[in-house]
Design a protein around this motif. Sequence first.
Motif, mmCIF file in Angstrom:
data_model
loop_
_atom_site.group_PDB
_atom_site.id
_atom_site.type_symbol
_atom_site.label_atom_id
_atom_site.label_comp_id
_atom_site.label_asym_id
_atom_site.label_seq_id
_atom_site.Cartn_x
_atom_site.Cartn_y
_atom_site.Cartn_z
ATOM 1 N N PRO A 160 0.822 -1.211 0.000
ATOM 2 C CA PRO A 160 0.000 0.000 0.000
ATOM 3 C C PRO A 160 0.855 1.260 0.000
ATOM 4 O O PRO A 160 1.804 1.394 0.770
ATOM 5 C CB PRO A 160 -0.804 -0.135 1.306
ATOM 6 C CG PRO A 160 -0.887 -1.600 1.549
ATOM 7 C CD PRO A 160 0.415 -2.162 1.059
ATOM 8 N N GLY A 161 0.533 2.178 -0.906
ATOM 9 C CA GLY A 161 1.302 3.406 -1.036
ATOM 10 C C GLY A 161 2.396 3.330 -2.076
ATOM 11 O O GLY A 161 3.040 4.348 -2.376
ATOM 12 N N SER A 162 2.633 2.136 -2.641
ATOM 13 C CA SER A 162 3.674 2.005 -3.666
ATOM 14 C C SER A 162 3.251 2.738 -4.933
ATOM 15 O O SER A 162 2.074 2.743 -5.300
ATOM 16 C CB SER A 162 3.921 0.533 -3.991
ATOM 17 O OG SER A 162 4.372 -0.169 -2.860
ATOM 18 N N PRO A 163 4.183 3.356 -5.642
ATOM 19 C CA PRO A 163 3.832 4.082 -6.871
ATOM 20 C C PRO A 163 3.408 3.128 -7.977
ATOM 21 O O PRO A 163 4.010 2.071 -8.168
ATOM 22 C CB PRO A 163 5.130 4.823 -7.227
ATOM 23 C CG PRO A 163 6.220 4.023 -6.582
ATOM 24 C CD PRO A 163 5.623 3.454 -5.331
ATOM 25 N N PHE A 187 -2.778 7.228 -19.420
ATOM 26 C CA PHE A 187 -2.604 6.310 -18.290
ATOM 27 C C PHE A 187 -3.108 4.903 -18.631
ATOM 28 O O PHE A 187 -2.536 3.909 -18.178
ATOM 29 C CB PHE A 187 -3.345 6.833 -17.070
ATOM 30 C CG PHE A 187 -2.670 8.004 -16.398
ATOM 31 C CD1 PHE A 187 -1.370 8.364 -16.733
ATOM 32 C CD2 PHE A 187 -3.333 8.744 -15.434
ATOM 33 C CE1 PHE A 187 -0.739 9.442 -16.127
ATOM 34 C CE2 PHE A 187 -2.714 9.816 -14.817
ATOM 35 C CZ PHE A 187 -1.420 10.168 -15.164
ATOM 36 N N THR A 188 -4.219 4.814 -19.385
ATOM 37 C CA THR A 188 -4.791 3.505 -19.692
ATOM 38 C C THR A 188 -4.131 2.834 -20.892
ATOM 39 O O THR A 188 -4.438 1.682 -21.199
ATOM 40 C CB THR A 188 -6.297 3.634 -19.977
ATOM 41 O OG1 THR A 188 -6.504 4.548 -21.049
ATOM 42 C CG2 THR A 188 -7.037 4.131 -18.743
ATOM 43 N N GLY A 189 -3.254 3.545 -21.578
ATOM 44 C CA GLY A 189 -2.552 2.954 -22.708
ATOM 45 C C GLY A 189 -3.244 3.131 -24.038
ATOM 46 O O GLY A 189 -2.758 2.633 -25.062
ATOM 47 N N LYS A 190 -4.401 3.818 -24.057
ATOM 48 C CA LYS A 190 -5.065 4.052 -25.332
ATOM 49 C C LYS A 190 -4.262 5.009 -26.207
ATOM 50 O O LYS A 190 -4.390 4.989 -27.435
ATOM 51 C CB LYS A 190 -6.475 4.607 -25.087
ATOM 52 C CG LYS A 190 -7.424 3.595 -24.470
ATOM 53 C CD LYS A 190 -8.835 4.155 -24.349
ATOM 54 C CE LYS A 190 -9.780 3.097 -23.796
ATOM 55 N NZ LYS A 190 -11.175 3.598 -23.678
ATOM 56 N N ILE A 191 -3.471 5.840 -25.576
ATOM 57 C CA ILE A 191 -2.552 6.726 -26.285
ATOM 58 C C ILE A 191 -1.137 6.403 -25.823
ATOM 59 O O ILE A 191 -0.862 6.430 -24.623
ATOM 60 C CB ILE A 191 -2.864 8.211 -26.020
ATOM 61 C CG1 ILE A 191 -4.206 8.608 -26.628
ATOM 62 C CG2 ILE A 191 -1.760 9.108 -26.583
ATOM 63 C CD1 ILE A 191 -4.604 10.053 -26.357
ATOM 64 N N THR A 212 5.149 3.512 -15.655
ATOM 65 C CA THR A 212 4.080 2.703 -15.069
ATOM 66 C C THR A 212 4.683 1.396 -14.569
ATOM 67 O O THR A 212 5.635 0.866 -15.153
ATOM 68 C CB THR A 212 2.974 2.394 -16.097
ATOM 69 O OG1 THR A 212 3.541 1.700 -17.216
ATOM 70 C CG2 THR A 212 2.297 3.676 -16.575
ATOM 71 N N HIS A 213 4.135 0.897 -13.483
ATOM 72 C CA HIS A 213 4.639 -0.351 -12.893
ATOM 73 C C HIS A 213 4.448 -1.491 -13.882
ATOM 74 O O HIS A 213 3.420 -1.587 -14.561
ATOM 75 C CB HIS A 213 3.901 -0.644 -11.591
ATOM 76 C CG HIS A 213 4.614 -1.625 -10.717
ATOM 77 N ND1 HIS A 213 4.657 -2.975 -10.989
ATOM 78 C CD2 HIS A 213 5.308 -1.442 -9.561
ATOM 79 C CE1 HIS A 213 5.344 -3.597 -10.040
ATOM 80 N NE2 HIS A 213 5.757 -2.675 -9.163
ATOM 81 N N SER A 214 5.409 -2.368 -13.977
ATOM 82 C CA SER A 214 5.376 -3.459 -14.956
ATOM 83 C C SER A 214 4.235 -4.448 -14.689
ATOM 84 O O SER A 214 3.788 -5.141 -15.603
ATOM 85 C CB SER A 214 6.722 -4.203 -14.953
ATOM 86 O OG SER A 214 7.001 -4.723 -13.657
ATOM 87 N N CYS A 215 3.750 -4.528 -13.448
ATOM 88 C CA CYS A 215 2.671 -5.461 -13.102
ATOM 89 C C CYS A 215 1.291 -4.800 -13.127
ATOM 90 O O CYS A 215 0.293 -5.437 -12.771
ATOM 91 C CB CYS A 215 2.914 -6.071 -11.722
ATOM 92 S SG CYS A 215 4.424 -7.062 -11.606
ATOM 93 N N LEU A 216 1.251 -3.528 -13.524
ATOM 94 C CA LEU A 216 -0.006 -2.792 -13.458
ATOM 95 C C LEU A 216 -0.948 -3.206 -14.591
ATOM 96 O O LEU A 216 -0.558 -3.290 -15.746
ATOM 97 C CB LEU A 216 0.272 -1.286 -13.561
ATOM 98 C CG LEU A 216 -0.954 -0.369 -13.518
ATOM 99 C CD1 LEU A 216 -1.650 -0.476 -12.172
ATOM 100 C CD2 LEU A 216 -0.545 1.075 -13.795
ATOM 101 N N ARG A 217 -2.189 -3.488 -14.203
ATOM 102 C CA ARG A 217 -3.267 -3.733 -15.168
ATOM 103 C C ARG A 217 -4.334 -2.675 -14.929
ATOM 104 O O ARG A 217 -4.835 -2.537 -13.821
ATOM 105 C CB ARG A 217 -3.853 -5.131 -14.998
ATOM 106 C CG ARG A 217 -2.878 -6.258 -15.336
ATOM 107 C CD ARG A 217 -3.422 -7.601 -14.897
ATOM 108 N NE ARG A 217 -4.722 -7.874 -15.498
ATOM 109 C CZ ARG A 217 -5.516 -8.855 -15.074
ATOM 110 N NH1 ARG A 217 -5.154 -9.615 -14.060
ATOM 111 N NH2 ARG A 217 -6.682 -9.059 -15.663
ATOM 112 N N VAL A 218 -4.690 -1.944 -15.978
ATOM 113 C CA VAL A 218 -5.586 -0.796 -15.839
ATOM 114 C C VAL A 218 -6.961 -1.139 -16.396
ATOM 115 O O VAL A 218 -7.084 -1.717 -17.485
ATOM 116 C CB VAL A 218 -5.008 0.432 -16.578
ATOM 117 C CG1 VAL A 218 -5.969 1.604 -16.468
ATOM 118 C CG2 VAL A 218 -3.646 0.799 -16.006
ATOM 119 N N GLY A 219 -8.009 -0.796 -15.632
ATOM 120 C CA GLY A 219 -9.383 -0.890 -16.115
ATOM 121 C C GLY A 219 -9.939 0.508 -16.279
ATOM 122 O O GLY A 219 -9.747 1.363 -15.417
#
Length: 255
Positions: free
Chosen positions: A162-165, A214-218, A233-240
């Motif tokens: 928690p709090g990690s970028p 942020f979501t990767g659409k651009i 962006t964090h390598s493990c990040l999955r964005v909805g």
Amino acid sequence: MWLSDYLSTCGRTIVIVSHDRNFLDEVCTDIMLLEHKKLSYHVGNYTAFQIQQEEKQARQAQILDASERKRSKALSFIEQQQKGSGKKYQDPKKQRQAKMIKEKKLDRIGNYREDGKRYQTHSLKKMSEEYLLTPEKVIVEADEPVPRMKLVDPTWSPGMTPGSPLIQANDMSFGYSRDSPFLLNNLTLDVARGSKIALCGRNGQGKSTLLNIFTGKINPEEKTWRFSGTLWTHSCLRVGHLTQHSVEELDEYAP
């Protein structure tokens, strides 16, 4: 809320379209229902309107049940008389009755007045204002299905406490054309795990553009865009990304 208080006391006639039931309860004194190409009027707020609708549905269910039983009985009687037609001991009176039911009364079974009473036809001489109510048929509306969504329960990598970028931008600038000014200019921010962020601003200030980045659409680093600074962006990040126009996309989450 200020808006509710203002609309309730401003003394003007207002027509409101809203999905907020509490807001409608606080402000509205009358409800107009547009259904089956007809307008019906109800006095009271939205909660009172709902109670009236529930009572009407219960009354219509009773009318429909009685009408179906009456129709079934009438059809059975007509069928019996038709089978007995031509026989030696047929009853002419019942034959005439079956013919009258088939030609005149069968289609009127199930007609009711808006107040729930049985509709009757009368000659013009006998008709009073009470009988000017037009007949209606019971229409049982199917309940709208409640959508059920199965959302993914995120599991965080051990290093993502928690709090990690999760997303970091440093002096990031972005524009849609290399020949035009930056839409986002010298933007520095940090989105951390657990953050709840509201993105506010006037139209045309780049809110949707920032979210699309942020979501990767651009992909800001494509050669067609104008970009400077850094974006991580964090390598493990999955964005909805769920917008007000994304209802169609929710089907993939339905079981």
